[in-house]
Design a protein around this motif. Structure first.
Motif, short mmCIF file in Angstrom:
data_model
loop_
_atom_site.label_atom_id
_atom_site.label_comp_id
_atom_site.label_asym_id
_atom_site.label_seq_id
_atom_site.Cartn_x
_atom_site.Cartn_y
_atom_site.Cartn_z
N UNK A 142 -2.32 -6.21 2.31
CA UNK A 142 -3.00 -6.63 1.08
C UNK A 142 -2.96 -8.15 0.92
N UNK A 143 -4.07 -8.75 0.52
CA UNK A 143 -4.16 -10.21 0.45
C UNK A 143 -3.66 -10.76 -0.89
N UNK A 144 -2.57 -10.22 -1.41
CA UNK A 144 -2.08 -10.66 -2.73
C UNK A 144 -0.61 -11.04 -2.65
N UNK A 145 -0.23 -11.86 -3.62
CA UNK A 145 1.19 -12.28 -3.69
C UNK A 145 2.05 -11.13 -4.21
N UNK A 146 3.33 -11.26 -3.99
CA UNK A 146 4.28 -10.27 -4.54
C UNK A 146 4.12 -10.20 -6.06
N UNK A 147 4.27 -9.00 -6.61
CA UNK A 147 4.32 -8.79 -8.07
C UNK A 147 3.07 -9.27 -8.80
N UNK A 148 1.92 -9.21 -8.13
CA UNK A 148 0.69 -9.72 -8.74
C UNK A 148 0.04 -8.73 -9.71
N UNK A 149 0.50 -7.46 -9.72
CA UNK A 149 -0.20 -6.44 -10.51
C UNK A 149 0.75 -5.63 -11.40
N UNK A 150 0.17 -5.16 -12.51
CA UNK A 150 0.90 -4.25 -13.40
C UNK A 150 0.72 -2.80 -12.97
N UNK A 151 -0.43 -2.51 -12.35
CA UNK A 151 -0.73 -1.12 -11.99
C UNK A 151 -1.64 -1.08 -10.76
N UNK A 152 -1.51 0.01 -10.00
CA UNK A 152 -2.37 0.19 -8.82
C UNK A 152 -2.87 1.63 -8.81
N UNK A 153 -4.07 1.80 -8.23
CA UNK A 153 -4.72 3.11 -8.26
C UNK A 153 -5.31 3.41 -6.89
N UNK A 154 -5.15 4.66 -6.45
CA UNK A 154 -5.69 5.04 -5.14
C UNK A 154 -6.13 6.51 -5.22
N UNK A 155 -7.42 6.77 -5.07
CA UNK A 155 -7.92 8.15 -5.15
C UNK A 155 -8.58 8.54 -3.83
N UNK A 156 -8.14 9.65 -3.27
CA UNK A 156 -8.70 10.22 -2.04
C UNK A 156 -8.73 9.19 -0.91
N UNK A 157 -7.70 8.39 -0.83
CA UNK A 157 -7.64 7.34 0.21
C UNK A 157 -6.32 7.39 0.98
N UNK A 158 -5.18 7.67 0.30
CA UNK A 158 -3.90 7.67 1.00
C UNK A 158 -3.90 8.68 2.15
N UNK A 159 -4.60 9.80 1.96
CA UNK A 159 -4.61 10.86 2.98
C UNK A 159 -5.52 10.54 4.17
N UNK A 160 -6.12 9.33 4.16
CA UNK A 160 -6.92 8.89 5.32
C UNK A 160 -6.04 8.25 6.38
N UNK A 161 -4.83 7.84 5.97
CA UNK A 161 -3.98 7.07 6.89
C UNK A 161 -3.10 7.99 7.71
N UNK A 162 -2.88 7.57 8.94
CA UNK A 162 -1.98 8.35 9.79
C UNK A 162 -0.57 8.35 9.18
N UNK A 163 0.20 9.37 9.52
CA UNK A 163 1.50 9.58 8.87
C UNK A 163 2.40 8.33 8.97
N UNK A 164 2.34 7.64 10.10
CA UNK A 164 3.20 6.46 10.26
C UNK A 164 2.67 5.26 9.48
N UNK A 165 1.38 5.27 9.16
CA UNK A 165 0.80 4.14 8.41
C UNK A 165 0.99 4.29 6.90
N UNK A 166 1.18 5.52 6.43
CA UNK A 166 1.27 5.74 4.98
C UNK A 166 2.42 4.92 4.35
N UNK A 167 3.63 4.90 4.96
CA UNK A 167 4.69 4.07 4.37
C UNK A 167 4.34 2.58 4.36
N UNK A 168 3.57 2.13 5.36
CA UNK A 168 3.16 0.72 5.37
C UNK A 168 2.25 0.42 4.18
N UNK A 169 1.29 1.33 3.93
CA UNK A 169 0.35 1.14 2.83
C UNK A 169 1.10 1.18 1.49
N UNK A 170 1.97 2.16 1.32
CA UNK A 170 2.72 2.26 0.05
C UNK A 170 3.70 1.10 -0.09
#
Ligand SMILES: C[S@@+](CC[C@H](N)C(=O)[O-])C[C@H]1O[C@@H](n2cnc3c(N)ncnc32)[C@H](O)[C@@H]1O
Length: 220
Positions: free
Chosen positions: A112-140
């Motif tokens: 993600x192209x953002x600084x640490x602690x830049x957001x109050x909230x994040x939203x992800x719908x029907x997208x996390x399940x697109x990532x391979x199992x090993x990539x999911x922890x990277x995304x989260x």
């Protein structure tokens, strides 16, 4: 338990190409997902003035709801890897007159192209399940990094929890046509928990017989 989640073997470029080709028709094809995304938005309880990130914004339907809720004093940022989706979402935001508070970029959720602690909230719908199992922890992990302490993360996802015949059918289709049926059910709650989020709320629903999880995690 995560061991029985199907792998995702297609490269990012293939995902981009598929979503580019679907971008103009996506709302017609995936219209039934909207009400579950709305459940996630409701669980996220965004407040006026907040800074919110959406990952994998698609055609931008949820972006509009988020931007209206944060109001003039808030801001919404979004990342997606598909330029087709970006064009559709951007046009939607402009048509709604919300461009001043929404900024969308072509970026990968795993960097993600953002600084640490830049957001109050994040939203992800029907997208996390697109990532391979090993990539999911990277995304989260990236989501956690860009959320402030106490920040909220809502995920809406096809779920493997409870199993059932439709899960088996979906997983078969995912194996058979991996380029087109590129996502597959995961264990959303456990996944957020394992990524270090404190689970504040979780609900389950069914879409055409397929389990859906709506989970709210807090960066504790
Ligand atoms: C199934 S669609 C869901 C779109 C939207 N969230 C919705 O609920 O309608 C998944 C979205 O994730 C995007 N995507 C896929 N891989 C991505 C990645 N590595 N980084 C960011 N976005 C990605 C796709 O381009 C697509 O727009």
């Amino acid at each position: 338990m995560q061991d029985d989640v199907s792998p995702v073997n297609r490269p990012r470029e293939a995902a981009r190409a598929v979503y580019n080709s679907m971008s103009r028709w996506y709302d017609m094809m995936a219209g039934s997902e909207a009400k579950y995304a709305d459940m996630g938005l409701e669980m996220l309880t965004v407040q006026p003035g907040e800074r919110v990130l959406e990952i994998g914004f698609g055609t931008g339907r949820s972006l509009i709801a988020l931007a209206r809720t944060v109001g003039e004093s808030g801001s919404v940022r979004g990342v997606d890897i598909s330029d087709g989706m970006l064009a559709v979402a951007q046009a939607r935001v402009e048509k709604a007159g919300l461009s001043e508070r929404v900024e969308l970029t072509l970026d990968d959720a795993a960097a993600l192209p953002y600084e640490n602690a830049a957001f109050d909230a994040a939203f992800m719908a029907f997208t996390l399940e697109l990532f391979d199992t090993l990539d999911i922890p990277l995304v989260l992990g990236e989501c956690r990094r860009v959320l402030r302490q106490g920040g909220r993360m809502a995920v809406v996802s096809l779920s493997r929890q409870g199993g059932g015949r439709m899960v088996k059918v979906y997983e078969w289709a995912h194996r058979r046509w991996p380029a087109w049926i590129d996502c597959r059910p995961i264990y959303a709650r456990q996944t957020l928990d394992a990524a270090g989020f404190a689970i504040a709320n979780a609900a389950r629903a069914s879409m055409w017989g397929l389990p859906v999880e709506i989970v709210l995690g807090i960066k504790a």
